[in-house]
Design a protein around this motif. Structure first.
Motif, PDB file in Angstrom:
ATOM      1  N   LEU A   1       0.853  -1.195   0.000  1.00 48.29           N
ATOM      2  CA  LEU A   1       0.000   0.000   0.000  1.00 48.29           C
ATOM      3  C   LEU A   1       0.884   1.237   0.000  1.00 48.29           C
ATOM      4  N   MET A   2       0.873   1.971  -1.117  1.00 49.15           N
ATOM      5  CA  MET A   2       1.738   3.143  -1.290  1.00 49.15           C
ATOM      6  C   MET A   2       0.896   4.395  -1.418  1.00 49.15           C
ATOM      7  N   ALA A   3       1.227   5.419  -0.620  1.00 53.02           N
ATOM      8  CA  ALA A   3       0.488   6.675  -0.645  1.00 53.02           C
ATOM      9  C   ALA A   3       1.370   7.780  -0.085  1.00 53.02           C
ATOM     10  N   PRO A   4       1.038   9.049  -0.339  1.00 51.15           N
ATOM     11  CA  PRO A   4       1.782  10.139   0.293  1.00 51.15           C
ATOM     12  C   PRO A   4       1.373  10.246   1.765  1.00 51.15           C
TER      13      PRO A   4
ATOM     14  N   ASP B   1       9.889  -6.898  -6.389  1.00 50.27           N
ATOM     15  CA  ASP B   1      11.088  -7.745  -6.428  1.00 50.27           C
ATOM     16  C   ASP B   1      11.444  -8.363  -5.081  1.00 50.27           C
ATOM     17  N   LYS B   2      11.294  -7.607  -4.000  1.00 52.74           N
ATOM     18  CA  LYS B   2      11.687  -8.096  -2.680  1.00 52.74           C
ATOM     19  C   LYS B   2      10.514  -8.681  -1.903  1.00 52.74           C
ATOM     20  N   ASP B   3       9.421  -7.932  -1.838  1.00 49.07           N
ATOM     21  CA  ASP B   3       8.295  -8.351  -1.005  1.00 49.07           C
ATOM     22  C   ASP B   3       7.377  -9.357  -1.688  1.00 49.07           C
ATOM     23  N   LYS B   4       7.462  -9.447  -3.021  1.00 51.13           N
ATOM     24  CA  LYS B   4       6.637 -10.391  -3.786  1.00 51.13           C
ATOM     25  C   LYS B   4       5.158 -10.240  -3.459  1.00 51.13           C
ATOM     26  N   VAL B   5       4.668  -9.005  -3.453  1.00 49.51           N
ATOM     27  CA  VAL B   5       3.284  -8.759  -3.064  1.00 49.51           C
ATOM     28  C   VAL B   5       2.315  -9.353  -4.080  1.00 49.51           C
ATOM     29  N   ASP B   6       1.117  -9.650  -3.609  1.00 51.28           N
ATOM     30  CA  ASP B   6       0.061 -10.155  -4.496  1.00 51.28           C
ATOM     31  C   ASP B   6      -0.588  -9.024  -5.285  1.00 51.28           C
ATOM     32  N   ALA B   7      -0.629  -7.842  -4.679  1.00 49.47           N
ATOM     33  CA  ALA B   7      -1.213  -6.680  -5.356  1.00 49.47           C
ATOM     34  C   ALA B   7      -0.651  -5.416  -4.725  1.00 49.47           C
ATOM     35  N   ILE B   8      -0.652  -4.349  -5.523  1.00 47.98           N
ATOM     36  CA  ILE B   8      -0.240  -3.025  -5.042  1.00 47.98           C
ATOM     37  C   ILE B   8      -1.455  -2.111  -5.087  1.00 47.98           C
ATOM     38  N   VAL B   9      -1.692  -1.413  -3.994  1.00 48.53           N
ATOM     39  CA  VAL B   9      -2.860  -0.531  -3.869  1.00 48.53           C
ATOM     40  C   VAL B   9      -2.370   0.877  -3.545  1.00 48.53           C
ATOM     41  N   GLY B  10      -3.145   1.870  -3.929  1.00 48.51           N
ATOM     42  CA  GLY B  10      -2.806   3.257  -3.627  1.00 48.51           C
ATOM     43  C   GLY B  10      -2.232   3.944  -4.849  1.00 48.51           C
ATOM     44  N   LEU B  11      -0.908   3.821  -4.988  1.00 45.23           N
ATOM     45  CA  LEU B  11      -0.180   4.308  -6.169  1.00 45.23           C
ATOM     46  C   LEU B  11      -0.153   5.825  -6.300  1.00 45.23           C
ATOM     47  N   SER B  12      -0.630   6.534  -5.277  1.00 43.92           N
ATOM     48  CA  SER B  12      -0.394   7.961  -5.116  1.00 43.92           C
ATOM     49  C   SER B  12      -1.072   8.838  -6.156  1.00 43.92           C
TER      50      SER B  12
ATOM     51  N   ILE C   1      -3.879  -1.456  -8.174  1.00 41.47           N
ATOM     52  CA  ILE C   1      -5.181  -0.802  -8.063  1.00 41.47           C
ATOM     53  C   ILE C   1      -4.991   0.600  -7.509  1.00 41.47           C
ATOM     54  N   ALA C   2      -5.193   1.608  -8.345  1.00 39.44           N
ATOM     55  CA  ALA C   2      -5.063   2.996  -7.921  1.00 39.44           C
ATOM     56  C   ALA C   2      -6.294   3.408  -7.122  1.00 39.44           C
ATOM     57  N   THR C   3      -6.069   4.096  -6.010  1.00 37.87           N
ATOM     58  CA  THR C   3      -7.183   4.587  -5.197  1.00 37.87           C
ATOM     59  C   THR C   3      -7.251   6.112  -5.193  1.00 37.87           C
ATOM     60  N   ASN C   4      -6.485   6.742  -6.080  1.00 38.19           N
ATOM     61  CA  ASN C   4      -6.527   8.199  -6.188  1.00 38.19           C
ATOM     62  C   ASN C   4      -6.326   8.667  -7.626  1.00 38.19           C
ATOM     63  N   ALA C   5      -5.403   8.067  -8.343  1.00 37.31           N
ATOM     64  CA  ALA C   5      -5.043   8.559  -9.667  1.00 37.31           C
ATOM     65  C   ALA C   5      -5.817   7.856 -10.782  1.00 37.31           C
ATOM     66  N   GLY C   6      -6.077   8.624 -11.846  1.00 39.66           N
ATOM     67  CA  GLY C   6      -6.668   8.071 -13.063  1.00 39.66           C
ATOM     68  C   GLY C   6      -6.241   8.885 -14.260  1.00 39.66           C
ATOM     69  N   PRO C   7      -4.925   9.004 -14.501  1.00 41.75           N
ATOM     70  CA  PRO C   7      -4.438   9.862 -15.583  1.00 41.75           C
ATOM     71  C   PRO C   7      -4.925   9.397 -16.957  1.00 41.75           C
ATOM     72  N   SER C   8      -5.104  10.363 -17.855  1.00 42.01           N
ATOM     73  CA  SER C   8      -5.665  10.056 -19.164  1.00 42.01           C
ATOM     74  C   SER C   8      -4.846   9.042 -19.974  1.00 42.01           C
ATOM     75  N   PRO C   9      -3.496   9.025 -19.896  1.00 45.21           N
ATOM     76  CA  PRO C   9      -2.771   8.034 -20.701  1.00 45.21           C
ATOM     77  C   PRO C   9      -3.143   6.590 -20.378  1.00 45.21           C
ATOM     78  N   ILE C  10      -3.349   6.257 -19.090  1.00 48.41           N
ATOM     79  CA  ILE C  10      -3.667   4.866 -18.754  1.00 48.41           C
ATOM     80  C   ILE C  10      -5.117   4.535 -19.076  1.00 48.41           C
ATOM     81  N   ALA C  11      -5.939   5.569 -19.303  1.00 47.81           N
ATOM     82  CA  ALA C  11      -7.313   5.327 -19.722  1.00 47.81           C
ATOM     83  C   ALA C  11      -7.389   5.054 -21.221  1.00 47.81           C
ATOM     84  N   GLY C  12      -6.363   5.481 -21.934  1.00 49.42           N
ATOM     85  CA  GLY C  12      -6.348   5.343 -23.381  1.00 49.42           C
ATOM     86  C   GLY C  12      -5.300   4.382 -23.884  1.00 49.42           C
ATOM     87  N   ALA C  13      -4.384   4.870 -24.698  1.00 50.18           N
ATOM     88  CA  ALA C  13      -3.431   4.004 -25.396  1.00 50.18           C
ATOM     89  C   ALA C  13      -2.477   3.262 -24.473  1.00 50.18           C
TER      90      ALA C  13
END
Length: 386
Positions: free
Chosen positions: A29-32, A87-98, A118-130
């Motif tokens: 879980l990564m966040a500011p 690479d180190k923690d081998k997590v099943d999923a990453i949440v937050g993403l700032s 899974i982003a819980t804050n960001a939704g930039p246009s590039p990842i919504a498109g190409a």
């Protein structure tokens, strides 16, 4: 061996003899969590952890460990954390993403790893498109969405001349683009300020001199507190209608109070939203944390609920988790009302309008409209995913 180690070894031996494995899940879980935007990050963490607590500390029936990291709103720090998680923690999923700039900096590593993100804050246009990716989801929004709702709301209210302001990074540009997509009046200025800028005196003087019919802004977290307070101190409150997204919300209202009264906000969620799931969530959050949740807490909470359904569907098979998350988007009960993932793995959802109103000695948000219902973003046709 001590007695605890012996018991653990015996359990493992019993499971192995039965042809089973003791499954556990690890979530990164990564966040500011420091600096001016710490309140945004902390609400995401608190929402996620509340849902996990309600689920008995398990996601999909698996005992779950959450590794929390502070990206400090720095793309380079976010990249280091994402590498560590994968690479180190081998997590099943990453949440937050700032924030969007941090997410975009980590996009190549996320895409290459195949790890569910899974982003819980960001939704930039590039990842919504190409640049959409099969393992990258946003349970929050596509950045333009709430701003599109405010553009439509301002248009419907007959605003003829609008003044637009946002910080100069990807999300700021997306927000103003979204507003303009649905607003058909005259945009008399489009002003970009520095990220985390504390003083807006010069910009407010320019705003006042321009004499618009309304101002639309995107200033999340601490930026929003500074801007709205300074706007009020400059004598503009009550004279110039304020439309905003991610500026007047659960994270900022406790500090803004009367300065926010009368402003209109666009969002896919607020504590004032009347759904059974939302009432349960808000009551539980307030009981545990002694404050009203924000939309960031709501998306964190939804992310855990989504993962619970998805991990159960995947049955412990990491290769099936991305597809399971996609399917779970239409099955779990979101606190916001209607929700599903579009082909680009971003939400199709309602966007609401809320007004900050005085209720005795306090200011609270009131639902005043739903400008966009079950709304899909403007970029999904550019995404090659099905």
């Amino acid at each position: 061996m001590n007695s605890q180690t012996l018991r653990t070894a015996a359990l493992a031996s019993t499971l192995a003899a039965a042809g089973l494995t003791a499954q556990a899940a690890t979530i990164g879980l990564m966040a500011p969590l420091s600096g001016p935007q710490a309140l945004v990050g902390q609400d995401q963490v608190d929402g996620f952890m509340l849902a996990l607590e309600q689920l008995g500390g398990k996601l999909g029936g698996q005992a779950t460990t959450v590794l929390k990291e502070d990206d400090q709103l720095k793309p380079e720090t976010g990249q280091q954390i994402v590498r560590k998680f994968i690479d180190k923690d081998k997590v099943d999923a990453i949440v937050g993403l700032s924030f969007s700039n941090v997410l975009m900096g980590s996009l190549p590593r996320l895409a290459g790893s195949g790890t569910v993100a899974i982003a819980t804050n960001a939704g930039p246009s590039p990842i919504a498109g190409a640049q959409c990716k099969p393992n990258l989801f946003s349970v929050a929004w596509q950045n333009d969405g709430a701003a599109e709702a405010m553009g439509k709301f301002a248009q419907d209210r007959g605003v003829k001349r609008a003044y637009l302001m946002a910080p100069n990074y990807q999300a700021g540009k997306d927000m103003l683009a979204g507003f303009k997509r649905f607003y058909k009046g005259e945009v008399i200025a489009e002003v970009y300020t520095q990220v985390n800028q504390p003083d807006y005196a010069a910009e407010l003087a320019q705003l006042q001199a321009a004499e618009p019919d309304a101002v639309f802004v995107f200033y999340p977290g601490g930026m929003g507190i500074n801007f709205v307070k300074q706007m009020s101190q400059a004598g503009l409150k009550g004279k110039l209608p304020l439309y905003s997204v991610f500026t007047v919300d659960g994270t900022t209202l406790p500090s803004l109070r009367d300065a926010a009264a009368g402003s209109i906000s666009g969002a896919m969620w607020d504590a004032a939203l009347d759904t059974p799931e939302n009432k349960t969530f808000v009551a539980a959050f307030e009981a545990k944390y002694k404050r009203t949740p924000s939309e960031y807490a709501a998306t964190g909470y939804d992310a855990a609920k989504l993962l619970d359904v998805a991990m159960r569907k995947a049955g412990g098979d990491a290769k099936k988790l991305s597809a399971a998350v996609k399917a779970a988007g239409s099955e779990f009960k979101s606190v916001r009302g209607p929700f599903r993932f579009n082909n680009n793995n971003l939400p199709v959802q309602n966007y609401y309008a809320f007004e900050a109103v005085k209720e005795g000695a306090k200011v609270a948000m009131k639902h005043v409209g739903t400008p966009l219902t079950e709304h899909a973003d403007a970029y999904h046709a550019k995404c090659a995913l099905q």
